[in-house]
Design a protein around this motif. Sequence first.
Motif, mmCIF file in Angstrom:
data_model
loop_
_atom_site.group_PDB
_atom_site.id
_atom_site.type_symbol
_atom_site.label_atom_id
_atom_site.label_comp_id
_atom_site.label_asym_id
_atom_site.label_seq_id
_atom_site.Cartn_x
_atom_site.Cartn_y
_atom_site.Cartn_z
ATOM 1 N N ARG A 15 0.828 -1.202 0.000
ATOM 2 C CA ARG A 15 0.000 0.000 0.000
ATOM 3 C C ARG A 15 0.863 1.254 0.000
ATOM 4 N NH1 ARG A 15 -3.827 3.170 -1.711
ATOM 5 N NH2 ARG A 15 -4.866 4.430 -0.122
ATOM 6 N N ALA A 16 1.919 1.245 0.802
ATOM 7 C CA ALA A 16 2.804 2.409 0.856
ATOM 8 C C ALA A 16 3.455 2.657 -0.494
ATOM 9 C CB ALA A 16 3.872 2.199 1.930
ATOM 10 N N LYS A 17 3.910 1.594 -1.142
ATOM 11 C CA LYS A 17 4.574 1.755 -2.436
ATOM 12 C C LYS A 17 3.607 2.277 -3.500
ATOM 13 C CE LYS A 17 7.923 1.278 -5.427
ATOM 14 N NZ LYS A 17 9.119 2.139 -5.372
ATOM 15 N N ALA A 18 2.420 1.697 -3.547
ATOM 16 C CA ALA A 18 1.447 2.114 -4.563
ATOM 17 C C ALA A 18 1.060 3.569 -4.386
ATOM 18 C CB ALA A 18 0.210 1.219 -4.509
ATOM 19 N N LEU A 19 0.751 3.976 -3.143
ATOM 20 C CA LEU A 19 0.331 5.350 -2.907
ATOM 21 C C LEU A 19 1.494 6.317 -3.064
ATOM 22 C CD1 LEU A 19 -1.872 7.333 -2.098
ATOM 23 C CD2 LEU A 19 -1.303 6.888 0.297
ATOM 24 N N GLY A 20 2.656 5.945 -2.531
ATOM 25 C CA GLY A 20 3.808 6.829 -2.629
ATOM 26 C C GLY A 20 4.219 7.091 -4.069
ATOM 27 N N THR A 21 4.152 6.063 -4.891
ATOM 28 C CA THR A 21 4.500 6.230 -6.305
ATOM 29 C C THR A 21 3.493 7.131 -7.012
ATOM 30 O OG1 THR A 21 5.551 4.046 -6.337
ATOM 31 C CG2 THR A 21 4.936 5.010 -8.463
ATOM 32 N N SER A 22 2.204 6.983 -6.659
ATOM 33 C CA SER A 22 1.188 7.826 -7.290
ATOM 34 C C SER A 22 1.334 9.286 -6.880
ATOM 35 C CB SER A 22 -0.220 7.322 -6.941
ATOM 36 O OG SER A 22 -0.521 7.549 -5.575
ATOM 37 N N LEU A 23 1.791 9.530 -5.649
ATOM 38 C CA LEU A 23 1.929 10.908 -5.164
ATOM 39 C C LEU A 23 3.253 11.552 -5.562
ATOM 40 C CD1 LEU A 23 0.525 10.565 -1.519
ATOM 41 C CD2 LEU A 23 -0.571 11.721 -3.453
ATOM 42 N N TYR A 24 4.339 10.776 -5.529
ATOM 43 C CA TYR A 24 5.676 11.363 -5.666
ATOM 44 C C TYR A 24 6.473 10.796 -6.833
ATOM 45 C CZ TYR A 24 4.223 12.218 -0.875
ATOM 46 O OH TYR A 24 3.491 12.558 0.227
ATOM 47 N N GLY A 25 5.904 9.862 -7.544
ATOM 48 C CA GLY A 25 6.605 9.288 -8.678
ATOM 49 C C GLY A 25 7.676 8.297 -8.261
ATOM 50 N N SER A 26 8.638 8.096 -9.130
ATOM 51 C CA SER A 26 9.652 7.061 -8.921
ATOM 52 C C SER A 26 10.644 7.397 -7.812
ATOM 53 C CB SER A 26 10.414 6.822 -10.227
ATOM 54 O OG SER A 26 11.050 8.016 -10.653
ATOM 55 N N ALA A 27 10.605 8.622 -7.287
ATOM 56 C CA ALA A 27 11.540 9.006 -6.226
ATOM 57 C C ALA A 27 11.191 8.365 -4.884
ATOM 58 C CB ALA A 27 11.558 10.523 -6.071
ATOM 59 N N PHE A 28 9.950 7.913 -4.730
ATOM 60 C CA PHE A 28 9.513 7.359 -3.439
ATOM 61 C C PHE A 28 10.083 5.959 -3.264
ATOM 62 C CE2 PHE A 28 6.483 5.142 -0.678
ATOM 63 C CZ PHE A 28 6.424 6.017 0.394
ATOM 64 N N ARG A 29 10.582 5.656 -2.048
ATOM 65 C CA ARG A 29 11.204 4.370 -1.780
ATOM 66 C C ARG A 29 10.548 3.671 -0.590
ATOM 67 N NH1 ARG A 29 12.861 5.559 -6.005
ATOM 68 N NH2 ARG A 29 15.013 5.635 -6.775
ATOM 69 N N THR A 30 10.435 2.343 -0.703
ATOM 70 C CA THR A 30 10.018 1.521 0.434
ATOM 71 C C THR A 30 11.181 0.630 0.841
ATOM 72 O OG1 THR A 30 9.054 -0.104 -1.081
ATOM 73 C CG2 THR A 30 7.560 1.516 -0.090
ATOM 74 N N LYS A 31 11.124 0.197 2.098
ATOM 75 C CA LYS A 31 12.271 -0.496 2.690
ATOM 76 C C LYS A 31 11.771 -1.486 3.733
ATOM 77 C CE LYS A 31 16.414 0.906 5.370
ATOM 78 N NZ LYS A 31 17.118 2.105 5.905
ATOM 79 N N SER A 32 12.486 -2.585 3.905
ATOM 80 C CA SER A 32 12.162 -3.539 4.960
ATOM 81 C C SER A 32 13.452 -4.174 5.464
ATOM 82 C CB SER A 32 11.192 -4.616 4.456
ATOM 83 O OG SER A 32 10.660 -5.355 5.537
ATOM 84 N N GLY A 33 13.353 -4.878 6.588
ATOM 85 C CA GLY A 33 14.550 -5.472 7.178
ATOM 86 C C GLY A 33 14.267 -6.820 7.807
ATOM 87 N N LEU A 34 15.292 -7.671 7.804
ATOM 88 C CA LEU A 34 15.218 -9.003 8.408
ATOM 89 C C LEU A 34 16.388 -9.198 9.360
ATOM 90 C CD1 LEU A 34 14.506 -11.116 5.192
ATOM 91 C CD2 LEU A 34 12.857 -10.621 7.012
ATOM 92 N N MET A 35 16.109 -9.872 10.486
ATOM 93 C CA MET A 35 17.156 -10.307 11.408
ATOM 94 C C MET A 35 17.465 -11.766 11.108
ATOM 95 S SD MET A 35 15.574 -8.855 14.968
ATOM 96 C CE MET A 35 14.040 -9.754 14.666
#
Length: 308
Positions: free
Chosen positions: A200-220
């Motif tokens: 959801r964050a990626k879809a909305l962020g891309t629609s609002l800010y274009g390709s500059a928007f980034r999503t990130k996740s992490g694993l231990m």
Amino acid sequence: MPRFSKRVGREVLEGHPRLPAWITKERVKLSDLHAMKKDLRESHLHTVCEEARCPNRTHCFTQGTATFLLMGEVCTRACGFCSIRSGKPRELDPREPAETAERVAALGLRFAVLTSVNRDDLPDGGAAHFAETVLAIRRRNPGVGVEVLVPDFLGDLEAVARVVAAGPAVFNHNTETVPSLYPEVRPAGRFERSLAVLRRAKALGTSLYGSAFRTKSGLMLGLGETEAELATTFQALAEADVDILTLGQYLRPTRHQLPVRRYVSPEEFADLGRQAKAFGLRTVYAGPLVRSSFNAHEVAEMEGVSIA
């Protein structure tokens, strides 16, 4: 076979593996932390660096950087890996967004990282507070990049949208571990729910800010996951359009958290990083002491995020 004993409601592994040299060479020098800690205390602010006993806090504090822990130091959840205190949190501090923005200015930060405890007691999980803090930082510090490391908001995608609409440069939500370990490591979490937050964050962020928007996740790593499970998780994160992945060694904060099942070598981290990229995750930051927000500005710059 290792023996287990019960202490303070947690399983504690007796005879767990010794810390390897690539971990013990990084020592926390408490004297180096004093000035930064005093400064933050006087501002009524908390950092995840201290509350979660991050092994990198000497490095970050002596560089004048920190990951701000919003909404108090008491969490409504009790994850097996985390040393942050669990219980009933206090009411939100309305001064916190502005004070955080002022601290970012005082430290001269180019990139600010915001995270929080879980606030399942709030109707929106604290999304409005996140958004207000992002906006306060952007108003007070034009050009400074902001990364948010958010909880899952119990799957409330409108809460996700509210944070994204505030304009963070990077939206981070950690899946933490492979799905099979959630009952032990993250019992109040759901892997699919975390993926939905990231999608959801990626879809909305891309629609609002274009390709500059980034999503990130992490694993231990080191909690008992298998290589096959990691491969499946890498694929799921890539399919959720995650841009940046961090891979780090789980280090037990105190004897009351889950034991380390094994220590992953730097060479294996490098190999897993290559595997993750092969699934389509463009930027992978992997190593024993890597954490979600460690060198976050450098990782963002790897992804082409514009930073003042």
